[in-house]
Design an enzyme around this catalytic site. Sequence first.
Site, PDB file in Angstrom:
ATOM      1  N   GLY A 117     -16.396  14.298  16.693  1.00 37.22           N
ATOM      2  CA  GLY A 117     -17.064  14.860  17.859  1.00 37.22           C
ATOM      3  C   GLY A 117     -17.455  16.305  17.595  1.00 37.22           C
ATOM      4  O   GLY A 117     -17.373  16.778  16.454  1.00 37.22           O
ATOM      5  N   GLY A 119     -16.052  19.212  18.290  1.00 40.05           N
ATOM      6  CA  GLY A 119     -14.987  20.087  17.794  1.00 40.05           C
ATOM      7  C   GLY A 119     -14.689  19.820  16.330  1.00 40.05           C
ATOM      8  O   GLY A 119     -14.620  20.750  15.510  1.00 40.05           O
ATOM      9  N   ASP A 143     -17.221  10.986  25.124  1.00 41.54           N
ATOM     10  CA  ASP A 143     -17.757  12.008  26.035  1.00 41.54           C
ATOM     11  C   ASP A 143     -19.277  12.175  25.908  1.00 41.54           C
ATOM     12  O   ASP A 143     -19.916  12.718  26.808  1.00 41.54           O
ATOM     13  CB  ASP A 143     -17.098  13.373  25.759  1.00 41.54           C
ATOM     14  CG  ASP A 143     -15.579  13.315  25.818  1.00 41.54           C
ATOM     15  OD1 ASP A 143     -15.035  12.371  26.421  1.00 41.54           O
ATOM     16  OD2 ASP A 143     -14.925  14.213  25.255  1.00 41.54           O
TER      17      ASP A 143
HETATM   18  O1  F6P Z   1     -12.770  13.750  23.799  1.00 43.28           O
HETATM   19  C1  F6P Z   1     -12.388  12.444  24.082  1.00 43.28           C
HETATM   20  C2  F6P Z   1     -11.305  12.398  25.107  1.00 43.28           C
HETATM   21  O2  F6P Z   1     -10.999  11.036  25.347  1.00 43.28           O
HETATM   22  C3  F6P Z   1     -11.598  13.129  26.401  1.00 43.28           C
HETATM   23  O3  F6P Z   1     -12.482  12.408  27.240  1.00 43.28           O
HETATM   24  C4  F6P Z   1     -10.195  13.319  26.945  1.00 43.28           C
HETATM   25  O4  F6P Z   1     -10.091  14.411  27.819  1.00 43.28           O
HETATM   26  C5  F6P Z   1      -9.407  13.595  25.699  1.00 43.28           C
HETATM   27  O5  F6P Z   1     -10.119  13.027  24.621  1.00 43.28           O
HETATM   28  C6  F6P Z   1      -8.006  13.035  25.712  1.00 43.28           C
HETATM   29  O6  F6P Z   1      -7.375  13.464  24.541  1.00 43.28           O
HETATM   30  P1  F6P Z   1      -5.961  12.916  24.063  1.00 43.28           P
HETATM   31  O7  F6P Z   1      -6.210  11.619  23.344  1.00 43.28           O
HETATM   32  O8  F6P Z   1      -5.467  13.976  23.176  1.00 43.28           O
HETATM   33  O9  F6P Z   1      -5.125  12.689  25.285  1.00 43.28           O
END
Ligand code: F6P
Length: 364
Positions: A117, A119, A143
């Site tokens: 993504g 980042g 996203d």
């Molecule tokens: O960036 C993808 C995403 O699924 C976001 O929509 C969500 O806020 C985040 O990652 C959740 O991250 P983690 O898997 O670290 O809980």
Amino acid sequence: MGKVRRLGVLTSGGDCAGLNAVIRAVTYRAVRTYGWKVFGIIDGSTGLMERPLRYRELDLDMFSGTMLREGGTFLGTVNRGDPFNYPMPDGSTKDRSLDFVDGFNKLALDALIVIGGDGSMKILSQLCAVGGIGMVGVPKTIDNDVHGTDFAVGFTTAVNVVTEALDRLHPTAASHHRVMILEVMGRDAGHIAINSAISGGADVALIPEVPYRLDSIARKIDEVIREGRNHVLMVVAEGCKTEDGELATKAQSHGQMRYGGIGQYLSEHISNMTDLETRVTSLGHVQRGGTPSTRDRLLASAFGVHAVDMVAEGKLNRMTAWQERGVTDVPLEEVCIGPRSLDPNGTLIKVARGLGIYVGESEA
Ligand code: F6P
């Protein structure tokens, strides 16, 4: 055939549906068309930073089963631990970028395909720059907030999941005369929320890009009831703040802010402002799993093939992209500028408002 090349591929950041389909397309194209060797790096950048190196050579046989259809990433991934400020066991941080470069060189790779993504694309491009490593990016994220591409792998599968959730919430909302609030992922962008609100027939769609008012939501609910319906469907993006612009939750995990909680906030306030009961569903990581949609499989395949062709042509430090009905590529510096928000004056917000969906206060 020219010199046999050794190509690395890794997945980085949060997983989503369609990652295995990208890895498959990369392997098929590299092995079948160019006769190259392909190495899958385990757990994103850490596979090249750790010793012994963690990787596996990828061959056609690995994809003779159901890999195309499977969610997640069989290579594993990481979405924390910036290699430039890597958290060490004693609590300090260390720049481990040279370990990454050294790992790339030890494996004698010629180029790296990074499926990530916005980042990950930024961090990996900086890491590759340290070692003069040729990188090609492939955008993925539910996203859909990566610049330069209309779609990232994983997005349409997530929207399908949310739409199906609304299909399931609708009958129970109608049976119990309730306001159903569905909190969806997306970080600070409302792409998932607006797409699913339209396709799933919601009455309210709250997105981080557009401010809202609680009394306007209550008015919308009254309007729906006056029209003769006894239930309301609301979609809210996890990145939405409270009416006063505060974060709905202060939750942290490993030093990172965790999204989530805005659905509960809305429920508490809206239930005091209307006669209908409210209930909250937070879909969470369900949106990331499952079998990839047709659209994501097509996108993943197009990106995988194109990424390998880019390496073959020496078109490096760029990202594959989907624009104007086809696959193309864009420079990484145009991508690594932060997340892509939803355009508040864009088509989808106009469509939503045209349908009578309450999307917040600003006029498109
Ligand atoms: O960036 C993808 C995403 O699924 C976001 O929509 C969500 O806020 C985040 O990652 C959740 O991250 P983690 O898997 O670290 O809980």
